[in-house]
Design a protein around this motif. Structure first.
Motif, PDB file in Angstrom:
ATOM      1  N   LEU A 108     -23.899  -3.870 -15.813  1.00  0.00           N
ATOM      2  CA  LEU A 108     -24.666  -4.179 -17.024  1.00  0.00           C
ATOM      3  C   LEU A 108     -24.297  -3.254 -18.182  1.00  0.00           C
ATOM      4  N   ASP A 109     -23.986  -1.998 -17.863  1.00  0.00           N
ATOM      5  CA  ASP A 109     -23.697  -1.010 -18.897  1.00  0.00           C
ATOM      6  C   ASP A 109     -22.967   0.151 -18.234  1.00  0.00           C
ATOM      7  N   ARG A 110     -22.155   0.813 -19.039  1.00  0.00           N
ATOM      8  CA  ARG A 110     -21.411   1.985 -18.579  1.00  0.00           C
ATOM      9  C   ARG A 110     -21.279   2.912 -19.774  1.00  0.00           C
ATOM     10  N   HIS A 111     -21.594   4.190 -19.575  1.00  0.00           N
ATOM     11  CA  HIS A 111     -21.459   5.138 -20.686  1.00  0.00           C
ATOM     12  C   HIS A 111     -21.309   6.566 -20.167  1.00  0.00           C
ATOM     13  N   LEU A 171     -36.835  -5.147  -7.428  1.00  0.00           N
ATOM     14  CA  LEU A 171     -35.648  -4.399  -7.840  1.00  0.00           C
ATOM     15  C   LEU A 171     -34.941  -5.152  -8.959  1.00  0.00           C
ATOM     16  N   VAL A 172     -34.776  -4.496 -10.125  1.00  0.00           N
ATOM     17  CA  VAL A 172     -34.139  -5.149 -11.270  1.00  0.00           C
ATOM     18  C   VAL A 172     -32.813  -4.499 -11.666  1.00  0.00           C
ATOM     19  N   ASP A 180     -26.753  -4.691 -11.919  1.00  0.00           N
ATOM     20  CA  ASP A 180     -27.860  -5.600 -11.594  1.00  0.00           C
ATOM     21  C   ASP A 180     -27.976  -5.736 -10.071  1.00  0.00           C
ATOM     22  N   PRO A 181     -29.037  -6.376  -9.567  1.00  0.00           N
ATOM     23  CA  PRO A 181     -29.225  -6.482  -8.116  1.00  0.00           C
ATOM     24  C   PRO A 181     -28.085  -7.187  -7.376  1.00  0.00           C
ATOM     25  N   ASP A 182     -27.290  -7.974  -8.070  1.00  0.00           N
ATOM     26  CA  ASP A 182     -26.162  -8.664  -7.447  1.00  0.00           C
ATOM     27  C   ASP A 182     -24.844  -7.903  -7.554  1.00  0.00           C
TER      28      ASP A 182
END
Length: 148
Positions: free
Chosen positions: A32-35, A136-137, A26-28
């Motif tokens: 969020l996800d890993r694959h 930016l998301v 995320d922008p911070d």
């Protein structure tokens, strides 16, 4: 016959199979996800498309997704327009390819991707910047190595 091989020599260096990992942030900076990923980059000898990429994504929980990305070559770029994305890719220098596309399932979206391939053509790094309504998301960082 398409002149993609002479028109996009850096893209041609990506031909083959690649394994790696996608990390969505995320922008911070929170993950969020890993694959894991397995990509096949090919230049068909015949048919309507000059380039074809198959992306297979695999998560630790057993989830799996495979997506086909056929593209046409014209005006020094490859162009996609399928159920998922619309956009193009072009070469910047001897190591860099830039992409710009929109996700059809995400209104108001656009993404920019930069791909860097090493001199030995066996490692590459990719970064995506995701924007929705010009904000930016998300960022995606991808590290890959050639397997074939």
């Amino acid at each position: 016959m398409s002149d993609i091989r002479s028109g996009m020599p850096v893209l041609v260096r990506h031909e083959g199979e690649w394994r790696g990992e996608y990390v969505h942030i995320d922008p911070d900076g929170a993950v969020l996800d890993r694959h894991a990923s397995h990509l096949v980059c090919a230049f068909p000898e015949s048919g309507p498309f000059d380039y074809h990429q198959t992306n297979t994504y695999m998560w630790a929980d057993g989830k799996r997704e495979e997506i086909q990305f056929p593209a046409a070559y014209r005006d020094g770029r490859i162009w996609w327009d399928n159920d998922r994305i619309v956009g193009s890719a072009w070469e910047v220098d001897e190591r860099t390819i830039m992409l710009n596309w929109s996700r059809k399932d995400l209104p108001g979206s656009y993404l920019y991707e930069m791909i860097q391939i090493n001199e030995g053509n066996d490692r590459r790094a990719r970064t995506w910047h995701w924007f929705v309504d010009d904000i930016l998301v998300r960022r995606t960082c991808i590290r890959e190595r050639r397997t074939v």
